[in-house]
Design a protein around this motif. Structure first.
Motif, PDB file in Angstrom:
ATOM      1  N   HIS A  82       4.102   2.762   9.406  1.00 38.95           N
ATOM      2  CA  HIS A  82       4.183   3.851  10.366  1.00 38.95           C
ATOM      3  C   HIS A  82       5.573   3.958  10.996  1.00 38.95           C
ATOM      4  CE1 HIS A  82      -0.466   3.831  10.893  1.00 38.95           C
ATOM      5  NE2 HIS A  82      -0.081   4.709   9.996  1.00 38.95           N
TER       6      HIS A  82
ATOM      7  N   HIS B   3      -1.433   7.977  13.600  1.00 41.27           N
ATOM      8  CA  HIS B   3      -1.102   6.598  13.246  1.00 41.27           C
ATOM      9  C   HIS B   3      -2.029   5.609  13.959  1.00 41.27           C
ATOM     10  CE1 HIS B   3       3.337   7.785  12.149  1.00 41.27           C
ATOM     11  NE2 HIS B   3       2.440   8.214  11.271  1.00 41.27           N
TER      12      HIS B   3
ATOM     13  N   GLU C   6      -5.437   5.597  12.289  1.00 42.48           N
ATOM     14  CA  GLU C   6      -5.380   4.873  11.023  1.00 42.48           C
ATOM     15  C   GLU C   6      -5.349   3.369  11.263  1.00 42.48           C
ATOM     16  OE1 GLU C   6      -3.103   8.064   8.075  1.00 42.48           O
ATOM     17  OE2 GLU C   6      -2.026   6.304   8.819  1.00 42.48           O
TER      18      GLU C   6
ATOM     19  N   ARG D  85       0.770   0.218   6.779  1.00 41.52           N
ATOM     20  CA  ARG D  85       0.887   1.664   6.568  1.00 41.52           C
ATOM     21  C   ARG D  85       2.328   2.161   6.757  1.00 41.52           C
ATOM     22  NH1 ARG D  85      -1.880   4.906   3.896  1.00 41.52           N
ATOM     23  NH2 ARG D  85      -1.708   6.634   5.358  1.00 41.52           N
TER      24      ARG D  85
ATOM     25  N   THR E 220       1.160   4.302   1.010  1.00 46.48           N
ATOM     26  CA  THR E 220       1.603   2.936   1.285  1.00 46.48           C
ATOM     27  C   THR E 220       0.502   1.904   1.078  1.00 46.48           C
ATOM     28  OG1 THR E 220       1.137   3.316   3.637  1.00 46.48           O
ATOM     29  CG2 THR E 220       3.419   3.607   2.900  1.00 46.48           C
ATOM     30  N   THR E 221      -0.742   2.313   1.231  1.00 48.55           N
ATOM     31  CA  THR E 221      -1.864   1.380   1.092  1.00 48.55           C
ATOM     32  C   THR E 221      -2.960   1.997   0.243  1.00 48.55           C
ATOM     33  OG1 THR E 221      -3.015   2.201   3.062  1.00 48.55           O
ATOM     34  CG2 THR E 221      -1.444   0.391   3.391  1.00 48.55           C
TER      35      THR E 221
END
Length: 278
Positions: A158, A206, A209, A156, A31-32
């Motif tokens: 999540h 998560h 991160e 991200r 995603t990033t």
């Protein structure tokens, strides 16, 4: 073999096949970009981003409308101006992790509540509670750490990842319980096992991160990344006792502070550079 037995086996096979198709349909994404902090974990998604963002927009709209009716929306102009200024500087740096996020419909509001909390929904809909500002007496650097952390969750994706995990796990748990004849009690036990072995550790992952991406966003915006350390020290004082580490969706206080100390040093050159250019 009796017809009802054949039918039962066929149904179980169909359910298992459907669950396997759900797993196969999972999309593996990054995603990033990794950034200086090196968040490069690939993610498996079974839920479309549009579905999550649509739900987030609806929920946010309803919540903001309710807060407006209660008179708890953006009551203090000075607080709103401060929060939006810090958020704006953080948002200006999101392209370092994902360029498309610059085009999100970002929105930041302050809610009057004693709760020490802040969040960012998928797509950039944010809220900061006055309890966070007033009870912790946060500096702008500490506020940037909070907002960077919450924005990192959105970058991200999540929430989408958790929804995908639950979708896949729910299918396999139901099918497994049916195949093994575990019944409702057995299925509930399987769900608890899933949360203990997979669900909660993923949530802690998560959080880590978001901590790392958040301090890099703050540093790039010209906020001292070391403020994340003092912020979580304050959080620990307000939060009181913590659950055992293996039952928590957040890293332990000692683990979190150790990680933030190491990664804040890693992004210090970004902070020094941002200070020189401001």
């Amino acid at each position: 073999m009796k017809p009802d037995t054949r039918l039962g086996m066929a149904l179980k096979s169909a359910l298992l096949g459907a669950s396997l198709m759900t797993l196969i349909a999972c999309e593996t994404v990054q995603t990033t970009q990794g950034g200086v902090v090196g968040v490069n974990r690939e993610q498996k998604m079974a839920v479309a981003p549009e579905a999550i963002e649509h739900a987030a927009r609806e929920q946010y709209g309803q919540l903001i409308a309710q807060e407006g009716q209660k008179g708890t929306l953006n009551r203090n102009a000075a607080q709103v101006s401060r929060v939006r200024a810090v958020a704006g500087r953080i948002i200006s740096q999101v392209a370092a992790f994902r360029p498309d996020a610059r085009n999100w419909a970002w929105e930041v509001n302050v809610l009057t509540s004693p709760e020490v909390n802040a969040w960012c929904m998928p797509g950039g809909k944010m809220a900061v509670y006055t309890g966070l500002l007033e009870k912790l007496q946060v500096t702008d650097d500490e506020l940037a750490a909070v907002m960077g952390h919450e924005i990192a969750h959105a970058l991200r994706e999540h929430a989408r990842e958790r929804a995908s995990e639950q979708m896949v796990a729910g299918g396999f748990i139901s099918v497994g319980a049916a195949l093994l004849g575990l019944g409702e009690i057995g299925q509930q036990g399987a769900q608890y096992a899933y949360m203990g072995l997979i669900g909660l550790p993923n949530s802690r992952k998560h959080e880590t991160e978001a901590d790392r991406v958040g301090i890099e966003l703050a540093a790039r915006a010209g906020y001292d990344p070391r403020a994340a350390i003092t912020l979580w020290q304050k959080m620990g004082q307000v939060g009181g006792g913590q659950p055992p580490k293996f039952l928590s969706t957040h890293p332990s206080q000692s683990d979190r502070l150790s990680d933030l100390t190491a990664y804040s040093q890693r992004v210090m050159p970004l902070y020094e550079q941002a200070k020189r250019t401001r």
